[in-house]
Design an enzyme around this catalytic site. Structure first.
Site, short mmCIF file in Angstrom:
data_model
loop_
_atom_site.label_atom_id
_atom_site.label_comp_id
_atom_site.label_asym_id
_atom_site.label_seq_id
_atom_site.Cartn_x
_atom_site.Cartn_y
_atom_site.Cartn_z
N THR A 145 6.76 7.37 10.08
CA THR A 145 7.34 6.11 10.32
C THR A 145 8.27 5.72 9.20
O THR A 145 9.11 4.88 9.30
CB THR A 145 6.56 4.99 11.05
OG1 THR A 145 5.93 4.63 10.05
CG2 THR A 145 6.05 5.25 12.17
N ASP A 239 8.75 14.39 -3.86
CA ASP A 239 7.61 13.46 -3.90
C ASP A 239 7.18 13.28 -5.19
O ASP A 239 6.36 14.08 -5.79
CB ASP A 239 6.63 13.95 -2.84
CG ASP A 239 5.23 12.87 -2.68
OD1 ASP A 239 4.80 12.38 -3.47
OD2 ASP A 239 5.06 12.55 -1.51
N ASP A 242 3.28 13.70 -5.69
CA ASP A 242 2.63 15.01 -5.82
C ASP A 242 3.00 15.65 -7.05
O ASP A 242 2.27 16.38 -7.42
CB ASP A 242 3.44 15.50 -4.42
CG ASP A 242 2.60 15.33 -3.06
OD1 ASP A 242 1.86 14.45 -3.01
OD2 ASP A 242 3.25 15.82 -2.14
C1 PRP Z 1 6.26 6.52 -2.55
C2 PRP Z 1 6.79 6.07 -3.60
C3 PRP Z 1 6.86 4.34 -3.15
C4 PRP Z 1 7.42 4.73 -1.70
C5 PRP Z 1 9.06 4.54 -1.51
O1 PRP Z 1 4.81 6.35 -2.40
O2 PRP Z 1 5.94 5.92 -4.83
O3 PRP Z 1 5.92 3.61 -3.26
O4 PRP Z 1 7.00 6.06 -1.35
O5 PRP Z 1 9.17 4.64 -0.28
P1 PRP Z 1 9.83 3.32 0.32
O6 PRP Z 1 10.70 2.61 -0.55
O7 PRP Z 1 10.49 3.84 1.54
O8 PRP Z 1 8.67 2.29 0.74
P2 PRP Z 1 3.96 6.96 -1.20
O9 PRP Z 1 3.76 6.03 0.02
O10 PRP Z 1 4.64 8.29 -0.64
O11 PRP Z 1 2.46 7.25 -1.98
P3 PRP Z 1 2.11 7.97 -3.22
O12 PRP Z 1 2.60 7.03 -4.24
O13 PRP Z 1 1.08 8.20 -2.88
O14 PRP Z 1 2.81 9.23 -3.28
N1 URA Z 2 8.68 9.05 -2.21
C1 URA Z 2 9.01 9.75 -3.12
O1 URA Z 2 7.94 10.17 -3.79
N2 URA Z 2 10.17 10.32 -2.99
C2 URA Z 2 11.04 9.76 -2.34
O2 URA Z 2 12.12 10.52 -2.31
C3 URA Z 2 10.80 8.82 -1.24
C4 URA Z 2 9.56 8.35 -1.19
#
Ligand code: PRP
Ligand code: URA
Length: 247
Positions: A145, A239, A242
């Protein structure tokens, strides 16, 4: 659908430095889009910054280099963020007995990282602010989502009296960063004492963020083209968490 402001029109391409070279001899590169929101500060699109971003956007860049070049951009963001903190007059006497009229920072700060990816920015903050306190907010975006979910927060007890440097490298829909700001506001931190430091933002995320929390200042290295159907930033870098921690 024709490209427009919301679904990702191309970012501008210009000849990128060095400034002493004639325009015709500068390589063309895609630079950050400009945005209307006055709370958003985009780092100067220097040849150095564009070269660093080119490294981390490349899918073939391995983790060690991804970390190294990300850290260099993070350092630039922290240095710029510190320019937004208030200072007061401060005069010192130099070893030759003469006064120098300068300034010093006013007030206390703390960092707050949005886990996991935001933790990658803590080292850059510590390099500039040696013993800075750091709070953590664990927010994860649902993979289906794209909605953010708050799992955990641990923040300095006196955070409402501090300037907060909020750390997250990616601003996609804006949902996670907005949720983190709400956590800080619930602890009594005024919006206008929060600086959000970010590597790459989408125009949609910037708009959403500025509408919901208009007084938070955003310092970003680049506003990209848009979002794809999974709400990943395009062209983006994939990502971030990752690539920095596990790939
Ligand atoms: C990623 C990123 C932000 C978020 C951005 O984190 O570091 O926190 O997504 O997306 P948004 O603006 O649509 O909310 P994620 O939740 O994937 O977790 P991670 O930090 O563990 O990779
Ligand atoms: N989180 C990420 O790490 N990359 C994107 O492009 C969006 C969310």
């Amino acid at each position: 659908m024709a490209p427009n402001e919301s679904n990702g029109c191309p970012s501008p391409a210009i000849g990128v430095g060095p400034s002493y070279r004639p325009e015709a001899e500068k390589p063309t590169a895609t630079v950050s889009r400009k945005v209307d929101q006055s709370n958003v500060h985009i780092l100067p699109q220097t040849p150095q910054l564009i070269a660093l971003l080119t490294m981390i956007r490349d899918k073939d860049t391995q983790r060690a280099d991804f970390i190294f070049y990300s850290n260099r951009i993070i350092r630039l963001l922290v240095e710029e963020g510190l320019n937004h903190l208030p200072v007061v007059p401060h005069t010192v006497t130099s070893p030759v007995g003469k006064d120098y009229t300068g300034v010093k920072f006013e007030g206390k700060i703390c960092g707050v990282s949005i886990m996991r990816a935001g933790e990658s920015m803590e080292q850059g903050l510590r390099e500039c602010c040696r013993s800075v306190r750091i709070g953590k907010i664990l927010i994860q975006r649902n993979e289906e989502t794209s909605l953010p979910k708050l799992f955990y927060e641990k923040l300095p007890a006196d955070i409402k009296d501090r300037w907060v440097l909020l750390l997250d490298p990616m601003l996609a829909t804006g949902g996670s960063a907005i949720m983190a700001v709400e956590v800080l506001k619930n602890k009594g931190v005024p919006e206008d004492r929060i600086l959000f430091l970010n590597l790459i933002a989408s125009p949609e995320g910037i708009k959403n963020f500025a509408e919901k929390v208009p007084k938070v200042r955003v310092i970003t290295a680049f506003v990209d083209q848009g979002l794809d159907d999974k709400n990943y930033i395009v062209p983006g870098l994939g990502d971030f968490g990752d690539r920095f921690y596990t790939l």
